[in-house]
Design a protein around this motif. Structure first.
Motif, short mmCIF file in Angstrom:
data_model
loop_
_atom_site.label_atom_id
_atom_site.label_comp_id
_atom_site.label_asym_id
_atom_site.label_seq_id
_atom_site.Cartn_x
_atom_site.Cartn_y
_atom_site.Cartn_z
N ALA A 1 42.55 72.30 -30.40
CA ALA A 1 42.58 72.33 -31.86
C ALA A 1 43.26 73.60 -32.36
O ALA A 1 43.98 73.58 -33.37
CB ALA A 1 41.15 72.22 -32.41
N GLY A 2 43.03 74.70 -31.64
CA GLY A 2 43.64 75.97 -32.02
C GLY A 2 45.16 75.90 -31.99
O GLY A 2 45.84 76.49 -32.83
N ILE A 3 45.69 75.16 -31.03
CA ILE A 3 47.15 75.00 -30.94
C ILE A 3 47.67 74.28 -32.19
O ILE A 3 48.74 74.59 -32.71
CB ILE A 3 47.54 74.20 -29.68
CG1 ILE A 3 47.20 75.02 -28.43
CG2 ILE A 3 49.02 73.81 -29.70
CD1 ILE A 3 47.53 74.31 -27.13
N PHE A 4 46.89 73.34 -32.68
CA PHE A 4 47.28 72.60 -33.88
C PHE A 4 46.95 73.37 -35.16
O PHE A 4 47.18 72.87 -36.26
CB PHE A 4 46.58 71.23 -33.93
CG PHE A 4 46.86 70.35 -32.75
CD1 PHE A 4 48.10 70.33 -32.14
CD2 PHE A 4 45.87 69.52 -32.24
CE1 PHE A 4 48.37 69.51 -31.04
CE2 PHE A 4 46.12 68.70 -31.15
CZ PHE A 4 47.36 68.70 -30.55
N GLY A 5 46.36 74.56 -35.00
CA GLY A 5 46.00 75.36 -36.17
C GLY A 5 44.77 74.86 -36.90
O GLY A 5 44.58 75.14 -38.09
N LEU A 6 43.92 74.12 -36.19
CA LEU A 6 42.72 73.55 -36.82
C LEU A 6 41.50 74.40 -36.48
O LEU A 6 41.30 74.78 -35.33
CB LEU A 6 42.48 72.12 -36.31
CG LEU A 6 43.64 71.13 -36.49
CD1 LEU A 6 43.30 69.80 -35.83
CD2 LEU A 6 43.94 70.93 -37.97
N ASN A 7 40.68 74.70 -37.49
CA ASN A 7 39.41 75.38 -37.22
C ASN A 7 38.28 74.36 -37.18
O ASN A 7 38.51 73.15 -37.30
CB ASN A 7 39.16 76.49 -38.25
CG ASN A 7 38.99 75.94 -39.65
OD1 ASN A 7 38.51 74.81 -39.84
ND2 ASN A 7 39.37 76.73 -40.64
N VAL A 8 37.04 74.83 -37.01
CA VAL A 8 35.94 73.88 -36.81
C VAL A 8 35.59 73.09 -38.07
O VAL A 8 35.01 72.01 -37.98
CB VAL A 8 34.68 74.54 -36.21
CG1 VAL A 8 34.91 74.89 -34.74
CG2 VAL A 8 34.22 75.74 -36.99
N GLN A 9 35.98 73.61 -39.25
CA GLN A 9 35.79 72.78 -40.45
C GLN A 9 36.84 71.66 -40.49
O GLN A 9 36.52 70.52 -40.87
CB GLN A 9 35.92 73.62 -41.74
CG GLN A 9 34.67 74.43 -42.07
CD GLN A 9 34.68 75.76 -41.35
OE1 GLN A 9 35.65 76.50 -41.45
NE2 GLN A 9 33.62 76.06 -40.64
N ASP A 10 38.06 71.97 -40.10
CA ASP A 10 39.07 70.92 -40.02
C ASP A 10 38.65 69.83 -39.03
O ASP A 10 38.77 68.63 -39.29
CB ASP A 10 40.42 71.51 -39.56
CG ASP A 10 40.96 72.56 -40.51
OD1 ASP A 10 40.88 72.35 -41.73
OD2 ASP A 10 41.44 73.61 -40.04
N VAL A 11 38.15 70.28 -37.89
CA VAL A 11 37.72 69.34 -36.85
C VAL A 11 36.51 68.54 -37.34
O VAL A 11 36.41 67.33 -37.08
CB VAL A 11 37.42 70.09 -35.53
CG1 VAL A 11 36.78 69.18 -34.50
CG2 VAL A 11 38.71 70.70 -34.98
N GLY A 12 35.62 69.20 -38.05
CA GLY A 12 34.46 68.49 -38.63
C GLY A 12 34.90 67.43 -39.62
O GLY A 12 34.37 66.30 -39.62
N ALA A 13 35.88 67.76 -40.44
CA ALA A 13 36.38 66.81 -41.43
C ALA A 13 37.01 65.61 -40.72
O ALA A 13 36.76 64.45 -41.09
CB ALA A 13 37.39 67.48 -42.36
N LEU A 14 37.79 65.87 -39.67
CA LEU A 14 38.43 64.78 -38.93
C LEU A 14 37.40 63.82 -38.35
O LEU A 14 37.62 62.61 -38.29
CB LEU A 14 39.28 65.35 -37.79
CG LEU A 14 40.61 65.99 -38.17
CD1 LEU A 14 41.23 66.70 -36.96
CD2 LEU A 14 41.58 64.94 -38.71
#
Lengths: 126, 279
Positions: free
Chosen positions: A90-103
């Motif tokens: 996720a870090g490579i895609f620039g996503l943090n844990v809120q982004d991942v939570g939303a997904l």
């Protein structure tokens, strides 16, 4: 087959929750191994440069490959991904844990963040 | 004789490191969490520990799924952080206390805990962030460490009861150590949070309060829950409470609470800070 938990009792499933157990660890080994490789900056760069070639190096299953290509976090978890390792991807895609939570929850990032904030409302600190 | 001065517990959410790096401690989002730390700083200045025994969990830095110990004790004179893969700053190294590590390992194996010993071990944000919070801005950490890693990643996890017993065995080791060190016990992680799955974002202040209320006076109360119960009550990563339970065991039989702070949310996590002294 009913799963047996740590106390040897049949455990009720927890909604929206997958325990990363031996089945998942076996199923997800290749995917998690790829994610673990991202501790090395050169490997992150190689993934960015040619994602398909990088996926091929780790012999991902078709299910894992598709989930990564579609940035489908729930699909990665279903394919045995563990969140601590997936976080490196996720870090490579620039996503943090809120982004991942939303997904994973189908919310927008703003909605997911608000849901987190709402849980703190009315609590007495200390 | 060595003295156990107390126990310090706090969350290790990676985003805290970012806030420290940016100097955001007084921003409205962060202030309620960082407000828990002046008392920690004051207390550490009073009790002046020079060794820390730290219960934490690896997040895929030192251990991979090819070899994943349930309990691993660091036995090195130095522990380095390394690239964790997702953009965290590189944290400074820790000096170890290998002689105390081996003394603890002897006691643990004597007490039938078949631990893994690690003469080389990288340590991740689970150690570095609680230290950055406790001793902000120092050039070198003022304590040497013995890190003890508990598997909170791959089920089956050790039970809460087993982790409390592990901590109590570490307490016996510390009580029998002939050095004159001042030892602080540290438990990191938690409290309730879940990063993965359709239930991502789950937190549970009621369960967290149950844990905080009982850690000092009745830690055995926390062992009534199975791991499955803890995941249900606290979230998939809320199982990091195991680090706190083990640390509580290492503090010794009695404890009293001298400080507590609890705040929702820090990132996806119910963040807590707690200080206990031996009673």
């Amino acid at each position: 087959m009913a799963s047996v938990n740590d106390n040897g009792r049949d455990a009720e499933p927890i909604p929206g929750t997958t325990l990363f157990d031996g089945d998942a660890a076996q199923r997800g080994f290749a995917l998690n191994a790829m994610c673990y490789s991202f501790n090395d900056a050169a490997n992150r760069a190689a993934f960015r440069a040619d994602e398909d070639a990088y996926l091929a190096r780790f012999a991902l299953t078709p299910e894992q490959r598709l989930a990564v290509q579609q940035r489908d976090v729930l699909g990665m978890i279903a394919a045995g991904g563990n969140i601590y390792y997936l976080a490196k991807l996720a870090g490579i895609f620039g996503l943090n844990v809120q982004d991942v939570g939303a997904l994973q929850t189908g919310m927008s990032v703003a909605e997911f963040k608000q849901m987190l904030l709402d849980q703190g409302k009315g609590l007495n600190h200390g | 004789m060595a003295e156990i001065v107390g126990a310090y517990f706090t969350s290790h959410v990676p985003a805290i490191g970012g806030a420290i790096h940016r100097g955001d401690q007084q921003e409205p989002y962060w202030k309620p969490f960082f407000d828990g730390f002046p008392r920690v700083h004051e207390w550490l200045a009073e009790v002046k520990p020079d060794v820390a025994v730290v219960f934490n969990n690896d997040h895929g830095l030192n251990f991979f799924l090819d070899k994943l110990p349930t309990f691993a004790v660091g036995a090195a004179d130095r522990y380095d952080n390394a690239d964790e893969g997702w953009g965290l700053p590189l944290y400074k190294s820790f000096a170890g206390h290998a002689a105390l590590s081996w003394h603890i390992i002897e006691q643990l194996v004597h007490d039938e805990f078949d631990v893994t010993t690690c003469q080389k071990m990288t340590v991740d944000h689970a150690l570095s962030i609680p230290f950055e919070l406790a001793w902000p801005g120092v050039e070198e950490w003022p304590v040497r460490i013995v890190p003890i890693a508990i598997n909170t990643v791959q089920h089956p996890l050790p039970s809460a009861k087993r982790c409390l017993a592990l901590g109590r065995s570490v307490h016996r080791a510390l009580a029998g150590w002939q050095g004159d060190e001042r030892i602080v016990v540290i438990g990191t992680g938690g409290l309730s949070h879940q990063l993965d799955g359709a239930r991502a974002g789950f937190m549970n202040p009621d369960y967290d309060r149950f844990c905080l209320d009982n850690l000092s006076r009745d830690p055995d109360a926390l062992t009534a829950h199975s791991i499955h119960d803890i995941v249900r009550l606290s979230g998939t990563q809320g199982v990091e409470i195991l680090n706190w339970i083990a640390a509580r065991g290492a503090l010794g039989p009695g404890a009293h609470e001298i400080h507590r702070n609890y705040h929702i949310p820090i990132s996806n996590t119910a963040a807590a800070t707690l200080l206990l002294e031996p009673a």
